[in-house]
Write an enzyme that holds these catalytic residues in place. Structure first.
Site, PDB file in Angstrom:
ATOM      1  N   GLY A 717       0.832  -1.197   0.000  1.00 53.06           N
ATOM      2  CA  GLY A 717       0.000   0.000   0.000  1.00 53.06           C
ATOM      3  C   GLY A 717       0.866   1.246   0.000  1.00 53.06           C
ATOM      4  N   GLY A 719       0.940   5.559   1.184  1.00 48.94           N
ATOM      5  CA  GLY A 719       0.366   6.561   2.069  1.00 48.94           C
ATOM      6  C   GLY A 719       0.920   7.928   1.757  1.00 48.94           C
ATOM      7  N   GLY A 722       4.957   7.740   2.118  1.00 50.50           N
ATOM      8  CA  GLY A 722       5.766   6.668   1.596  1.00 50.50           C
ATOM      9  C   GLY A 722       4.948   5.458   1.217  1.00 50.50           C
ATOM     10  N   VAL A 724       4.613   0.898   1.510  1.00 46.82           N
ATOM     11  CA  VAL A 724       4.876  -0.281   2.327  1.00 46.82           C
ATOM     12  C   VAL A 724       5.003  -1.486   1.406  1.00 46.82           C
ATOM     13  CG1 VAL A 724       4.075  -1.738   4.215  1.00 46.82           C
ATOM     14  CG2 VAL A 724       3.586   0.715   4.244  1.00 46.82           C
ATOM     15  N   LYS A 739       8.312  -0.224   5.590  1.00 48.08           N
ATOM     16  CA  LYS A 739       7.731   1.094   5.334  1.00 48.08           C
ATOM     17  C   LYS A 739       8.858   2.029   4.886  1.00 48.08           C
ATOM     18  CE  LYS A 739       4.912   4.713   7.486  1.00 48.08           C
ATOM     19  NZ  LYS A 739       4.163   5.096   8.688  1.00 48.08           N
ATOM     20  N   ASP A 845      -3.939   9.606  14.278  1.00 52.36           N
ATOM     21  CA  ASP A 845      -4.384   9.215  12.937  1.00 52.36           C
ATOM     22  C   ASP A 845      -5.028   7.832  12.967  1.00 52.36           C
ATOM     23  OD1 ASP A 845      -4.842   9.539  10.245  1.00 52.36           O
ATOM     24  OD2 ASP A 845      -2.850   8.882   9.624  1.00 52.36           O
TER      25      ASP A 845
END
Length: 1019
Positions: A717, A719, A722, A724, A739, A845
């Site tokens: 994924g 974000g 950055g 992952v 990550k 978050d």
């Protein structure tokens, strides 16, 4: 000749037949094209199709074979039904739907259609069923619907429709179902509804309707379901409405209705199942004829002005499971007044009996112990009940809440009360109970709250209370208890709210074990005879907010370790025999609002910082040895410590060796300086330095090999800062998640630093485990930073709640228990961050994408890139507002509203995010769902259905029978479980931070819900 004529006739017949066939084909092609174009226009209006249902709508298949489309038998090529309910569709409803003129049924419920309902639906004269519920249609109800004269069912519920109910709809004389609940409809209930003689169901729940209920509704002789609750209705209910012999639900709760109920109510409504009158202004007696409506299962008249005795024949309602008579003026002063309890022993399904806040007096009948073994809640608090707690109360072994608080009860607590092993709340406070506390209380191992305050209990506190490892509240104040406090009680590490021993005759010393209560918010020992010193271990109680040890015989000094209780808000040590100075570390308690050290024997200088700079907030009187402090305290100045001469000589003695040492070390300093100047400069501000000593670094080369060169096939994924990647470390073949921070993105370095700082101080089973880190350069010489975590094979909660277009949600869905477990895991993680970390950590978050699931479906909270360490966040809040560039950048929909207004970072912000996460888990809707427009939000959407219609807003997959439910939950228990969970979500997501729960209480409540509906299952 005859043969010639025969041939001629045959040719004429074939020519006529071909002409007929051509005409029929032309008509078919024409009608095909009309319906086809209308369906394609419908598809064009859809902006999002997450389930991929419209992927079947293509040229390879005739539209009669498209999913959700049904064509008729008589008119084989004409569309007669369009059913796309619960497909997650987003878009507007095309006016071209009015061209499907053979439609009899439209079902688009539980999607996210927005904009207005097209008036062109009025062209569908054959339409019989129209269901547009659970969408986001706005504006008003189209008057053109009145042209659908064959309409039998009209369901527009759960939309933000506004305006009045159109007068034109009076022409829908065949209407059987009219459902307009949970909208923004205003005006009055139209009297013409009474002319819809075929009406079976009328529900106008949760709107803004006002005025009275029209007399004309009494004409609806066939009505089965009448629901007008949660409006602004007033006046008296017309008597004719009590004469619907087929009615099974009558719900007018939550209005301003008044008047009394007719004495024949139970005779004229013989088929009634649900009678809900709560939250109005009804008065007079509860009709005894209700005993004749033997089908009633839910009787709720809470919060009215009903008076007189409770009818003694309610036991004839043998299916009754819920009866709430609380907050009225019902009376009982002798055995006849309590006869209804004798009668209710016949109700073998009874689960809830609410009699609180009435005028019930006299003695509780023995028969109360013979009520249904299914009984879960029994509350008679705030009445005038006297006598003893009935022996045999242990017969009600499924009770989870027993409330006898605020009465006139006397006598002892029965020893057998310890047999109520399911009990979670025991409330006996504010009575006249006597005797000793039975040791059997220690057998109530599921107990979460114990209230025994304001009685006349005496003797010691039983050490068996130390067995109550789930206890969150313990109130023993204002009794005659004596002896020392058992050490076992101070090992109740789960106790997270209040522990109150005040105003008793307790003696002895406070043990060092008091420091084991690391989760408690309030400790109250006031008004006893405690002696000895204040234990320094109080400093271990990091989340303690209230500490009251006043009016005892404590001696010794105030331990400086009290300055370690960073959460402390109120501290009262007054009226003791304490001596020595006031510890300066108390200045560091930035949350402290009240400090009382008066009437002790303290001496020395009074500090001047922190709370000591706020004279109205502190009391130091009665300490005659104190001096200094701010002028408002009016203490004498402190004497100087030494003369000026001795000070000079002392200075000389100190400076001579220091100067000599500097002269000797100067050459060494010079050599070090020259070496440093010649050495190549590196970035000394390594963000990972805080983790260096805890986790070994890994090289860029190793991570590149582990992820196959950071291949896109290993990308899990992306974000904000950055990406992952899934990888496999070569030395042990362990699966990891890498990550990698995009250092070109503004804020990425800061995110890396924040995550390192947070990971340095946290460790918990419900947090993603970090394995190692990399702070190096890549093969091109550019800076490279990455964190390596344990790989979570079941992905994120986001993947399960909102799978992609090509995923089957039914196959990839979470059952009720799994969702509960995940919610509890997240609550435990936040509880740890907020209350067990030192200093506390705010995640900032929280969202489904940051909740990961391991192989056992245990939830782990991850991504601490925006996390703030609380002491750091507090210091930031004290800086000038010019620092406003450092704002919370959490995800829209989950960010607490006070952050948007520049409010201080706090744990309550995470609580707000958790509230919305909880609502999302159980409704399946994101806070930023396209359905939420024009002021509608996820929490307001939920509130409109809470609690009575909760099933209408939850994820529909939860309504499917859950084979993994160990109890095989009934619809009723499912409803109760969902109401309890959603209540927590709403309490967490309130706008005011001060009204939100804290995560310690949330975790406690969620555990209690799971235990109540699934036993002690953890899977």
């Amino acid at each position: 000749m005859e043969v010639t004529m025969l041939l001629l006739s045959l040719l004429l017949f074939l020519n006529s037949f071909n002409h007929f066939r051509f005409a029929a084909t032309a008509r078919t092609l024409f009608t095909d094209e009309t319906d086809l174009l209308a369906l394609l226009a419908f598809k064009d209006g859809i902006t999002s199709d997450p389930s991929g249902v419209l992927s079947t709508w293509n040229a390879t298949t005739h539209f009669c074979g498209w999913e959700g489309v049904t064509c008729g038998r008589k008119h084989q090529q004409r569309v007669i039904a369009l059913d796309l309910s619960s497909r997650g569709l987003v878009g507007s409803l095309t006016p071209a739907i009015g061209n499907l003129t053979f439609l009899r049924k439209i079902n688009l419920q539980n999607n996210s259609f927005f904009d207005s309902i097209p008036s062109h639906i009025g062209h569908l004269h054959r339409l019989q069923r129209l269901n547009l519920s659970f969408n986001s249609f706005v504006r008003g109800i189209p008057v053109e619907l009145s042209n659908c004269s064959d309409l039998r069912r009209l369901d527009l519920s759960n939309n933000p429709l506004a305006g009045r109910i159109p007068h034109e709809l009076r022409s829908l004389t065949k209407l059987e179902y009219l459902l307009l609940e949970t909208n923004n409809i205003t005006g009055v209930i139209p009297p013409w509804i009474g002319n819809l003689s075929s009406l079976l169901v009328l529900t106008l729940y949760s709107n803004s309707l006002e005025g009275s209920i029209p007399e004309e509704l009494g004409n609806l002789a066939n009505l089965r379901f009448f629901q007008v609750s949660a409006n602004l209705l007033s006046g008296i209910i017309p008597l004719r409405l009590y004469n619907f012999s087929y009615l099974y639900l009558f719900n007018v709760a939550g209005n301003q209705l008044q008047g009394s109920l007719p004495p024949t109510l139970g005779n004229t409504l013989p088929r009634l199942n649900y009678l809900c009158l709560g939250g109005n202004r009804f008065e007079g007696p509860i009709p005894a004829s209700l005993g004749n409506a033997t089908g009633i299962v839910d009787l709720d008249v809470y919060e009215n002005n009903f008076s007189g005795q409770v009818p003694s024949n309610l036991g004839r309602l043998q299916g009754l499971y819920h009866i709430n008579l609380g907050s009225n003026q019902l009376e009982a002063s002798h055995a006849n007044g309590w006869a209804f309890i004798d009668s209710l022993t016949n109700c073998s399904f009874l689960q809830i009996l609410g009699l609180n806040i009435n005028l019930l007096g006299g003695i509780l009948p023995k028969s109360i112990t013979n009520l249904s073994i299914e009984l879960q809640l029994l509350t008679v608090e705030s009445n005038h009940i006297s006598g003893n707690i009935p022996s045999g109360i242990e017969n009600l072994f499924n009770l989870y809440a027993l409330g006898f608080e605020n009465n006139l009860l006397t006598g002892n607590i029965p020893e057998d009360i310890g047999k109520l092993h399911m009990l979670q709340v025991l409330s006996l406070g504010r009575n006249r109970l006597t005797g000793t506390l039975p040791s059997s209380l220690g057998n109530l191992t599921q107990l979460n709250r114990l209230y025994l305050d304001s009685n006349a209990f005496e003797g010691p506190i039983p050490s068996s209370l130390g067995n109550l490892q789930h206890l969150a509240d313990l109130h023993l104040s204002q009794n005659n208890l004596s002896g020392s406090i058992p050490n076992e009680i101070f090992n109740l590490s789960f106790l997270s709210n209040y522990m109150d021993f005040s105003d008793n005759y307790l003696t002895g010393e406070l043990p060092l074990d008091v420091g084991s209560m690391v989760n408690v918010r309030a400790l109250v020992f006031s008004g006893n005879k405690l002696s000895g010193e204040i234990p320094g271990t109080f400093g271990n109680c990091e989340v303690l907010e209230y500490l009251f040890v006043d009016n005892n015989f404590l001696q010794g000094t105030i331990p400086p370790s009290l300055g370690d209780i960073k959460a402390l808000q109120y501290l009262d040590l007054s009226h003791n025999n304490l001596s020595g100075p006031i510890p300066e570390l108390l200045e560091n308690l930035h949350l402290l609002e009240y400090l009382n050290l008066s009437f002790n024997h303290l001496d020395g200088a009074v500090p001047t910082k922190g709370i000591f700079n706020n004279a109205p907030a502190i009391s130091l009187i009665g300490n005659y040895g104190l001096c200094g402090g701010i002028p408002e305290l009016h203490f004498p100045a402190c004497p100087k410590k030494s003369s000026e001469k001795s000070g000079r000589s002392h200075l000389v003695r100190v400076l001579i060796p220091i100067i000599s040492a500097i002269l000797c070390l100067t050459p060494i300093f010079l050599l070090v300086f020259l070496y440093w100047k010649q050495k190549p400069r590196k970035d000394t501000r390594s963000p990972a330095s805080s983790l260096d000593d805890k986790y070994p670094k890994i090289s860029y080369r190793e991570l590149a090999e582990a992820t196959d060169g950071f291949s896109s096939t290993n990308l899990i994924g992306t974000g904000r800062y950055g990406s992952v990647y899934k990888g496999s470390l070569l030395h042990d073949d362990a699966a990891v998640a890498v990550k990698v921070f995009n250092l070109q993105q503004l804020g990425a370095i800061k995110s890396f630093i924040a995550e390192c700082d947070a990971l340095r101080i946290i460790r918990h089973r419900n947090l993603v485990k970090i394995i190692t880190l990399c702070s190096s350069v890549d093969f091109r010489g550019d800076d490279f930073k990455a964190l390596v975590f344990e790989f979570m094979p079941n992905g994120s909660l986001e993947d399960w709640l909102h799978p992609g277009i090509n995923e089957q949600r039914m196959m990839n869905s979470l059952n009720l228990l799994q969702r509960l477990n995940i919610a509890i895991d997240v609550a435990e993680a936040l509880d740890y961050l907020h209350h067990n970390c030192q200093p506390p950590v705010v995640h900032c978050d929280l969202k489904p994408g940051n909740v990961l699931l391991d192989a056992d479906m245990v939830a782990r909270v991850g991504d601490f890139g925006l996390a703030k360490i609380l002491c750091e966040a507090m210091s930031m809040s004290l800086q000038n507002s010019a620092n406003s560039t450092d704002v919370i950048r959490g995800t829209i929909g989950y960010v607490a509203p006070e952050y948007g207004a520049g409010g201080q970072i706090s744990t309550s912000g995470d609580v707000y995010s958790y509230g919305f996460l909880l609502l999302e888990i159980f409704t399946g809707k994101r806070p930023v769902d396209d359905a939420f427009r024009n002021g509608l939000t996820l929490d307001s959407f939920v509130k409109m259905a809470f609690p009575d219609r909760i099933e209408e807003i939850i994820d529909p997959l939860l309504l499917i029978q859950d084979d993994d439910d160990p109890r095989g939950s009934t619809t009723r228990s499912l409803h109760q479980c969902l109401v309890a969970v959603i209540r927590v979500g709403l309490l967490c997501s309130t706008l005011s931070p001060g009204e939100r729960m804290n995560m310690r209480d949330v975790a406690t409540e969620m555990h209690a819900i799971r235990n109540a509906y699934f036993g002690r299952s953890e899977s």
